[in-house]
Design an enzyme around this catalytic site. Structure first.
Site, PDB file in Angstrom:
ATOM      1  CG  ASP A  36      -2.227   0.786   0.959  1.00  0.00           C
ATOM      2  OD1 ASP A  36      -3.297   0.154   0.940  1.00  0.00           O
ATOM      3  OD2 ASP A  36      -2.167   2.023   0.767  1.00  0.00           O
ATOM      4  CG  ASN A  91      -8.276  -4.110  -2.936  1.00  0.00           C
ATOM      5  OD1 ASN A  91      -9.501  -4.088  -3.064  1.00  0.00           O
ATOM      6  ND2 ASN A  91      -7.635  -3.286  -2.113  1.00  0.00           N
ATOM      7  CE1 TYR A 151     -13.337   2.801  -9.492  1.00  0.00           C
ATOM      8  CE2 TYR A 151     -15.563   2.289 -10.212  1.00  0.00           C
ATOM      9  CZ  TYR A 151     -14.511   2.077  -9.340  1.00  0.00           C
ATOM     10  OH  TYR A 151     -14.626   1.140  -8.338  1.00  0.00           O
TER      11      TYR A 151
HETATM   12  N1  LIG Z   1     -16.010   1.076  -2.423  1.00  0.00           N
HETATM   13  C1  LIG Z   1     -16.780   0.673  -3.447  1.00  0.00           C
HETATM   14  O1  LIG Z   1     -17.996   1.027  -3.535  1.00  0.00           O
HETATM   15  C2  LIG Z   1     -16.215  -0.240  -4.479  1.00  0.00           C
HETATM   16  C3  LIG Z   1     -14.842  -0.417  -4.653  1.00  0.00           C
HETATM   17  N2  LIG Z   1     -14.381  -1.245  -5.640  1.00  0.00           N
HETATM   18  C4  LIG Z   1     -12.961  -1.444  -5.873  1.00  0.00           C
HETATM   19  O2  LIG Z   1     -12.376  -2.054  -4.745  1.00  0.00           O
HETATM   20  C5  LIG Z   1     -11.006  -1.688  -4.644  1.00  0.00           C
HETATM   21  C6  LIG Z   1     -10.708  -1.181  -3.243  1.00  0.00           C
HETATM   22  O3  LIG Z   1     -11.500  -0.023  -3.036  1.00  0.00           O
HETATM   23  P1  LIG Z   1     -11.911   0.514  -1.603  1.00  0.00           P
HETATM   24  O4  LIG Z   1     -11.503  -0.409  -0.539  1.00  0.00           O
HETATM   25  O5  LIG Z   1     -13.306   0.932  -1.705  1.00  0.00           O
HETATM   26  O6  LIG Z   1     -11.019   1.830  -1.584  1.00  0.00           O
HETATM   27  P2  LIG Z   1     -10.261   2.577  -0.368  1.00  0.00           P
HETATM   28  O7  LIG Z   1      -9.967   3.925  -0.911  1.00  0.00           O
HETATM   29  O8  LIG Z   1     -11.023   2.428   0.879  1.00  0.00           O
HETATM   30  O9  LIG Z   1      -8.907   1.733  -0.231  1.00  0.00           O
HETATM   31  C7  LIG Z   1      -8.009   1.650  -1.304  1.00  0.00           C
HETATM   32  C8  LIG Z   1      -6.623   1.302  -0.797  1.00  0.00           C
HETATM   33  O10 LIG Z   1      -5.762   1.249  -1.941  1.00  0.00           O
HETATM   34  C9  LIG Z   1      -4.591   2.004  -1.641  1.00  0.00           C
HETATM   35  N3  LIG Z   1      -4.008   2.526  -2.871  1.00  0.00           N
HETATM   36  C10 LIG Z   1      -4.480   3.543  -3.639  1.00  0.00           C
HETATM   37  N4  LIG Z   1      -3.636   3.784  -4.648  1.00  0.00           N
HETATM   38  C11 LIG Z   1      -2.629   2.892  -4.532  1.00  0.00           C
HETATM   39  C12 LIG Z   1      -1.457   2.642  -5.288  1.00  0.00           C
HETATM   40  N5  LIG Z   1      -1.126   3.398  -6.360  1.00  0.00           N
HETATM   41  N6  LIG Z   1      -0.633   1.638  -4.918  1.00  0.00           N
HETATM   42  C13 LIG Z   1      -0.930   0.903  -3.818  1.00  0.00           C
HETATM   43  N7  LIG Z   1      -2.015   1.113  -3.045  1.00  0.00           N
HETATM   44  C14 LIG Z   1      -2.856   2.091  -3.412  1.00  0.00           C
HETATM   45  C15 LIG Z   1      -5.064   3.104  -0.705  1.00  0.00           C
HETATM   46  O11 LIG Z   1      -3.984   3.675   0.032  1.00  0.00           O
HETATM   47  C16 LIG Z   1      -6.053   2.353   0.168  1.00  0.00           C
HETATM   48  O12 LIG Z   1      -5.428   1.733   1.260  1.00  0.00           O
HETATM   49  C17 LIG Z   1     -10.769  -0.653  -5.735  1.00  0.00           C
HETATM   50  O13 LIG Z   1     -10.174  -1.279  -6.858  1.00  0.00           O
HETATM   51  C18 LIG Z   1     -12.170  -0.170  -6.078  1.00  0.00           C
HETATM   52  O14 LIG Z   1     -12.269   0.305  -7.388  1.00  0.00           O
HETATM   53  C19 LIG Z   1     -15.238  -1.957  -6.449  1.00  0.00           C
HETATM   54  C20 LIG Z   1     -16.592  -1.822  -6.303  1.00  0.00           C
HETATM   55  C21 LIG Z   1     -17.183  -0.945  -5.331  1.00  0.00           C
HETATM   56  C1  LIG Z   2     -19.406   6.606  -8.041  1.00  0.00           C
HETATM   57  C2  LIG Z   2     -19.272   5.600  -6.913  1.00  0.00           C
HETATM   58  C3  LIG Z   2     -18.520   4.428  -7.363  1.00  0.00           C
HETATM   59  C4  LIG Z   2     -18.211   3.534  -6.234  1.00  0.00           C
HETATM   60  C5  LIG Z   2     -17.329   2.458  -6.677  1.00  0.00           C
HETATM   61  C6  LIG Z   2     -17.955   1.372  -7.431  1.00  0.00           C
HETATM   62  O1  LIG Z   2     -17.262   0.668  -8.148  1.00  0.00           O
HETATM   63  C7  LIG Z   2     -19.402   1.130  -7.252  1.00  0.00           C
HETATM   64  C8  LIG Z   2     -20.008   0.145  -8.191  1.00  0.00           C
HETATM   65  C9  LIG Z   2     -20.756   0.778  -9.304  1.00  0.00           C
HETATM   66  C10 LIG Z   2     -22.051   0.595  -9.577  1.00  0.00           C
HETATM   67  C11 LIG Z   2     -22.959  -0.226  -8.837  1.00  0.00           C
HETATM   68  C12 LIG Z   2     -24.176  -0.499  -9.275  1.00  0.00           C
HETATM   69  C13 LIG Z   2     -25.046  -1.443  -8.617  1.00  0.00           C
HETATM   70  C14 LIG Z   2     -26.218  -1.762  -9.138  1.00  0.00           C
HETATM   71  C15 LIG Z   2     -27.095  -2.822  -8.535  1.00  0.00           C
HETATM   72  O2  LIG Z   2     -27.678  -2.391  -7.340  1.00  0.00           O
HETATM   73  C16 LIG Z   2     -28.198  -3.250  -9.490  1.00  0.00           C
HETATM   74  O3  LIG Z   2     -29.096  -2.194  -9.643  1.00  0.00           O
HETATM   75  C17 LIG Z   2     -27.660  -3.719 -10.817  1.00  0.00           C
HETATM   76  C18 LIG Z   2     -28.551  -4.762 -11.444  1.00  0.00           C
HETATM   77  C19 LIG Z   2     -27.826  -5.466 -12.591  1.00  0.00           C
HETATM   78  C20 LIG Z   2     -28.398  -6.823 -12.903  1.00  0.00           C
HETATM   79  O4  LIG Z   2     -29.463  -7.179 -12.406  1.00  0.00           O
HETATM   80  O5  LIG Z   2     -27.737  -7.533 -13.660  1.00  0.00           O
END
Ligand SMILES: NC(=O)C1=CN([C@@H]2O[C@H](COP(=O)(O)OP(=O)(O)OC[C@H]3O[C@@H](n4cnc5c(N)ncnc54)[C@H](O)[C@@H]3O)[C@@H](O)[C@H]2O)C=CC1
Ligand SMILES: CCCCCC(=O)CC\C=C/C=C/C=C/[C@@H](O)[C@@H](O)CCCC(=O)O
Length: 257
Positions: A36, A91, A151
């Site tokens: 990290d 991740n 994204y």
């Molecule tokens: N929070 C959400 O709603 C969702 C998140 N994700 C994905 O899950 C993964 C983790 O996200 P979260 O835990 O929500 O984010 P977060 O922001 O809570 O944690 C991300 C971690 O990654 C680290 N990080 C960022 N840039 C980095 C780099 N260049 N090198 C190494 N470490 C780095 C940060 O320091 C932090 O510890 C991401 O890929 C995100 O896109 C996917 C779907 C939904």
């Molecule tokens: C802008 C905030 C982004 C946070 C990081 C994420 O990656 C979030 C994930 C993005 C979108 C999530 C959408 C979820 C949708 C479901 O609740 C549902 O409505 C989708 C139904 C699809 C299906 O039935 O196949």
């Protein structure tokens, strides 16, 4: 795949989903290398994990997935300390439409960089032990999320890369499974701060309202899905969707028929 004694590398392991994945790996007997850029969070998590699981079970390294040099050092230290790699979780990710090139660099280029370096150690054709790679994509990797096009593009890239690598691994005999995990909204810092990170698309922030009505996952629910993709040896080339209302595997057309 039984996890006892296996060696896992998790990027972005200090907070959020990566931290929960680290914890579930440790609870199931694996040793974990936490990578990290957040030194304070990583160091304090390491201290707390030492108390719970013992110092020898984890290694925290300050490492940016954008830096090939830092990644090479991190994998060298992983091999010196634990002797190899069996599990990789890509991740680390950000959401920042105002810094879109950095978003591509971390979310997609970073995943490819880390994967190729891990492949050198894990590939059975190079003397590795094989294993499993799970990439944390998103529901935004499967459909359009209009408030964050870049994204969305990176996460589509992660899903495509994962599936193509899974097929390449099977065709070549790498002995490595590749799967993508596609969560909906998850309660983490990334979600909390997303409203300020939409750049020129901030006027579309309300798009979150619909999925947000159904609530957000907690990080341990995401970690349980990760564990399923790691331990179920039948899963390769999968994209597992998970939201507060459903969990299901996405199907895609094969392009080789
Ligand atoms: N929070 C959400 O709603 C969702 C998140 N994700 C994905 O899950 C993964 C983790 O996200 P979260 O835990 O929500 O984010 P977060 O922001 O809570 O944690 C991300 C971690 O990654 C680290 N990080 C960022 N840039 C980095 C780099 N260049 N090198 C190494 N470490 C780095 C940060 O320091 C932090 O510890 C991401 O890929 C995100 O896109 C996917 C779907 C939904
Ligand atoms: C802008 C905030 C982004 C946070 C990081 C994420 O990656 C979030 C994930 C993005 C979108 C999530 C959408 C979820 C949708 C479901 O609740 C549902 O409505 C989708 C139904 C699809 C299906 O039935 O196949």
């Amino acid at each position: 795949m039984a996890l006892n004694g296996k060696i896992a590398v998790v990027t972005g392991a200090a907070l959020g989903i990566g931290k929960a994945i680290t914890e579930i790996l440790l609870q199931n007997g694996a040793k974990v290398v936490l990578l990290d850029v957040n030194d304070n969070a990583g160091t304090s998590l390491k201290e707390s994990l030492d108390k719970q699981h013992g110092r020898e079970r984890t290694l925290f390294l300050n490492c940016d997935v954008e830096s090939e040099e830092q990644l090479k050092v991190a994998f060298q230290k992983t091999v010196q300390t634990f002797g190899g790699v069996d599990i990789l979780c890509n991740n680390a990710g950000i959401l920042d439409e105002g810094a879109w090139e950095k978003t591509v660099s971390i979310n997609l280029v970073g995943v490819i960089k880390v994967t190729y370096l891990a492949l050198e150690l894990m590939n059975k054709l190079n003397g590795g032990r094989g294993g499993v790679i799970v990439n944390i994509a998103s529901m935004a990797g499967l459909g359009p999320f209009e408030c964050c096009p870049v994204y969305t593009a990176t996460k589509h890239g992660v899903v495509g890369f994962t599936q193509a690598m899974a097929a390449a691994s099977t065709a070549s005999g790498y002995g490595i499974r590749f799967n993508a995990l596609c969560p909906g909204l998850v309660q983490t810092d990334l979600f909390t701060h997303m409203i300020d990170r939409l750049g020129q698309f901030s006027h579309l922030a309300d798009i979150i309202a619909k999925p947000a009505e159904k609530g957000a996952l907690n990080v341990s629910e995401v970690a349980e899905c990760f564990l399923e993709l790691v331990t179920d040896a039948t899963k390769n080339g999968e994209a597992l969707m998970v939201t507060p209302s459903f969990k299901k595997y996405r199907t895609f057309p094969p392009l080789n028929q």
